[in-house]
Design a protein around this motif. Structure first.
Motif, PDB file in Angstrom:
ATOM      1  N   MET A   1      -2.673  -2.367   7.802  1.00 42.08           N
ATOM      2  CA  MET A   1      -1.768  -2.104   6.687  1.00 42.08           C
ATOM      3  C   MET A   1      -0.452  -1.573   7.238  1.00 42.08           C
ATOM      4  O   MET A   1      -0.439  -0.730   8.131  1.00 42.08           O
ATOM      5  CB  MET A   1      -2.403  -1.095   5.739  1.00 42.08           C
TER       6      MET A   1
ATOM      7  N   LEU B   1      -1.933   4.178  -4.936  1.00 42.91           N
ATOM      8  CA  LEU B   1      -2.252   3.327  -3.786  1.00 42.91           C
ATOM      9  C   LEU B   1      -3.427   3.882  -2.980  1.00 42.91           C
ATOM     10  O   LEU B   1      -4.195   3.120  -2.390  1.00 42.91           O
ATOM     11  CB  LEU B   1      -1.026   3.169  -2.879  1.00 42.91           C
ATOM     12  N   LYS B   2      -3.566   5.201  -2.948  1.00 42.42           N
ATOM     13  CA  LYS B   2      -4.648   5.839  -2.196  1.00 42.42           C
ATOM     14  C   LYS B   2      -5.934   5.950  -3.005  1.00 42.42           C
ATOM     15  O   LYS B   2      -6.954   6.389  -2.483  1.00 42.42           O
ATOM     16  CB  LYS B   2      -4.221   7.247  -1.743  1.00 42.42           C
TER      17      LYS B   2
ATOM     18  N   ASP C   1      -1.115  -3.861  -7.333  1.00 37.53           N
ATOM     19  CA  ASP C   1      -1.836  -4.779  -6.447  1.00 37.53           C
ATOM     20  C   ASP C   1      -0.879  -5.664  -5.650  1.00 37.53           C
ATOM     21  O   ASP C   1      -1.129  -5.948  -4.479  1.00 37.53           O
ATOM     22  CB  ASP C   1      -2.815  -5.644  -7.240  1.00 37.53           C
TER      23      ASP C   1
ATOM     24  N   ARG D   1       0.404  -3.547  -2.874  1.00 38.12           N
ATOM     25  CA  ARG D   1      -0.686  -3.341  -1.913  1.00 38.12           C
ATOM     26  C   ARG D   1      -0.886  -4.607  -1.068  1.00 38.12           C
ATOM     27  O   ARG D   1      -1.034  -4.535   0.152  1.00 38.12           O
ATOM     28  CB  ARG D   1      -1.977  -2.969  -2.632  1.00 38.12           C
TER      29      ARG D   1
END
Length: 144
Positions: free
Chosen positions: A1, A21-22, A135, A138
């Motif tokens: 990532m 995001l976490k 998403d 991400r």
């Protein structure tokens, strides 16, 4: 990532997006100092709002793979100076936050124009609270 550093004004949603995001519970607290997470660097809004802190942003950016400039869809003031991305030697993307609070599409377009003027090459539209667009961001961070 890819490791991303979030830069934006106070209250734009950097910490909330980080929490989303976490996979953490969303809870508001004021970021007082640079916060390092696995693949996210959350910076205080004051670092953008006070030019004397730009140096701290450029130094911290060395730890990131990509810089994320955040502008709220509800913001009416100019957040970033023209060409702001030139401070960094990393790719710069834009994130429009709080799209769920935009009263009409022109508000999102205004935020997009700010980010383009700052030098963002790709722009994501996000609502961290409603989990809209997260998403896509991400996926961008995961792809090679």
């Amino acid at each position: 990532m890819k490791k991303i550093m979030f830069v934006g004004s106070v209250g734009v949603g950097k910490t909330t997006l980080t929490q989303r995001l976490k996979g953490l519970d969303i809870s508001y607290y004021k970021t007082q100092a640079i916060q390092f997470y696995d693949a996210i660097i959350d910076t205080p809004g004051e670092f953008l709002q006070h030019r004397r802190y730009y140096n701290a942003l450029t130094v911290t950016a060395s730890e990131a793979d990509v810089i994320g400039l955040l502008v709220s869809a509800t913001a009416t003031m100019q957040t970033f100076p023209q060409g702001f991305s030139s401070l960094f030697t990393k790719p710069v993307i834009g994130v429009i936050t709080k799209i769920d609070m935009a009263e009409d599409p022109s508000m999102i377009e205004h935020a997009r124009e700010q980010l383009q003027g700052a030098g963002a090459v790709e722009i994501f539209e996000i609502s961290a609270i409603e989990n809209i667009g997260v998403d896509a961001l991400r996926d961008y961070l995961v792809e090679d």
